[in-house]
Design a protein around this motif. Structure first.
Motif, PDB file in Angstrom:
ATOM      1  N   ASP A   7       0.831  -1.207   0.000  1.00  0.00           N
ATOM      2  CA  ASP A   7       0.000   0.000   0.000  1.00  0.00           C
ATOM      3  C   ASP A   7       0.864   1.256   0.000  1.00  0.00           C
ATOM      4  N   ALA A  10       2.447   1.755  -3.498  1.00  0.00           N
ATOM      5  CA  ALA A  10       1.422   2.174  -4.454  1.00  0.00           C
ATOM      6  C   ALA A  10       1.052   3.640  -4.244  1.00  0.00           C
ATOM      7  N   ALA A  11       0.915   4.069  -3.000  1.00  0.00           N
ATOM      8  CA  ALA A  11       0.568   5.463  -2.704  1.00  0.00           C
ATOM      9  C   ALA A  11       1.643   6.414  -3.217  1.00  0.00           C
ATOM     10  N   LYS A  14       1.552   6.475  -7.126  1.00  0.00           N
ATOM     11  CA  LYS A  14       0.398   7.263  -7.585  1.00  0.00           C
ATOM     12  C   LYS A  14       0.667   8.754  -7.403  1.00  0.00           C
ATOM     13  N   LEU A  17       3.078   9.929 -10.120  1.00  0.00           N
ATOM     14  CA  LEU A  17       2.391  10.008 -11.413  1.00  0.00           C
ATOM     15  C   LEU A  17       1.446  11.200 -11.459  1.00  0.00           C
ATOM     16  N   ASP A  18       0.743  11.460 -10.353  1.00  0.00           N
ATOM     17  CA  ASP A  18      -0.156  12.621 -10.300  1.00  0.00           C
ATOM     18  C   ASP A  18       0.618  13.922 -10.459  1.00  0.00           C
ATOM     19  N   GLY A  25       2.050   4.500 -16.098  1.00  0.00           N
ATOM     20  CA  GLY A  25       2.435   3.782 -14.897  1.00  0.00           C
ATOM     21  C   GLY A  25       3.933   3.828 -14.682  1.00  0.00           C
ATOM     22  N   GLU A  56      -1.020  -5.085 -13.328  1.00  0.00           N
ATOM     23  CA  GLU A  56      -1.613  -4.085 -12.444  1.00  0.00           C
ATOM     24  C   GLU A  56      -1.785  -4.700 -11.067  1.00  0.00           C
ATOM     25  N   ASN A  58      -2.707  -3.199  -6.912  1.00  0.00           N
ATOM     26  CA  ASN A  58      -2.948  -2.104  -5.968  1.00  0.00           C
ATOM     27  C   ASN A  58      -3.194  -0.793  -6.710  1.00  0.00           C
ATOM     28  N   GLN A  59      -3.888  -0.877  -7.835  1.00  0.00           N
ATOM     29  CA  GLN A  59      -4.248   0.264  -8.690  1.00  0.00           C
ATOM     30  C   GLN A  59      -3.036   0.969  -9.310  1.00  0.00           C
ATOM     31  N   VAL A  60      -1.949   0.226  -9.471  1.00  0.00           N
ATOM     32  CA  VAL A  60      -0.755   0.751 -10.134  1.00  0.00           C
ATOM     33  C   VAL A  60      -0.421  -0.154 -11.307  1.00  0.00           C
ATOM     34  N   THR A  61      -0.148   0.458 -12.452  1.00  0.00           N
ATOM     35  CA  THR A  61       0.260  -0.280 -13.643  1.00  0.00           C
ATOM     36  C   THR A  61       1.778  -0.310 -13.702  1.00  0.00           C
TER      37      THR A  61
END
Length: 107
Positions: A7, A10-11, A14, A17-18, A25, A56, A58-61
């Motif tokens: 987690d 992944a955070a 993300k 990337l944001d 990804g 993919e 934990n919502q990460v590519t």
């Protein structure tokens, strides 16, 4: 078998990337270097090449070229903070040995 992310990792991915505002990804690879032979390479992935595998978790590519996937299959990527040091930590079940500085490894 691909690569998984905690987690925390992944955070952070993300968030990166944001901030960047583009990309599909994370690109993960290995390169020949260091005193033990191989080192991890983390980059932003903007496209998928013909020799890439896409996973993919934990919502990460994550995009990995087929040659690197042999060395990375089953790896878990974590993000740790230990004292003043923080960064990504690889839990790779394929690693047989690592150099003393932790920058390279042997399969």
């Amino acid at each position: 078998m691909g690569v998984t992310f905690t987690d925390r990792a992944a955070a952070h991915i993300k968030g990166f990337l944001d901030k960047r505002g583009k990309g599909i990804g994370l690109r993960l690879a290995v390169k020949t270097t260091g005193c033990s032979g191989l080192a991890y390479v983390l980059e932003f992935a903007d496209e998928v090449a013909a020799n890439d595998e896409v996973f993919e978790d934990n919502q990460v590519t994550v995009v990995i070229d087929k040659k690197s996937l042999v060395f990375l299959a089953g790896t878990e990527l974590d993000y740790t903070k230990e004292g003043l040091n923080e960064g990504f930590k690889f839990k790779n079940p394929n690693v047989k040995d690592e150099c003393g500085c932790g920058e390279s490894f042997t399969i």
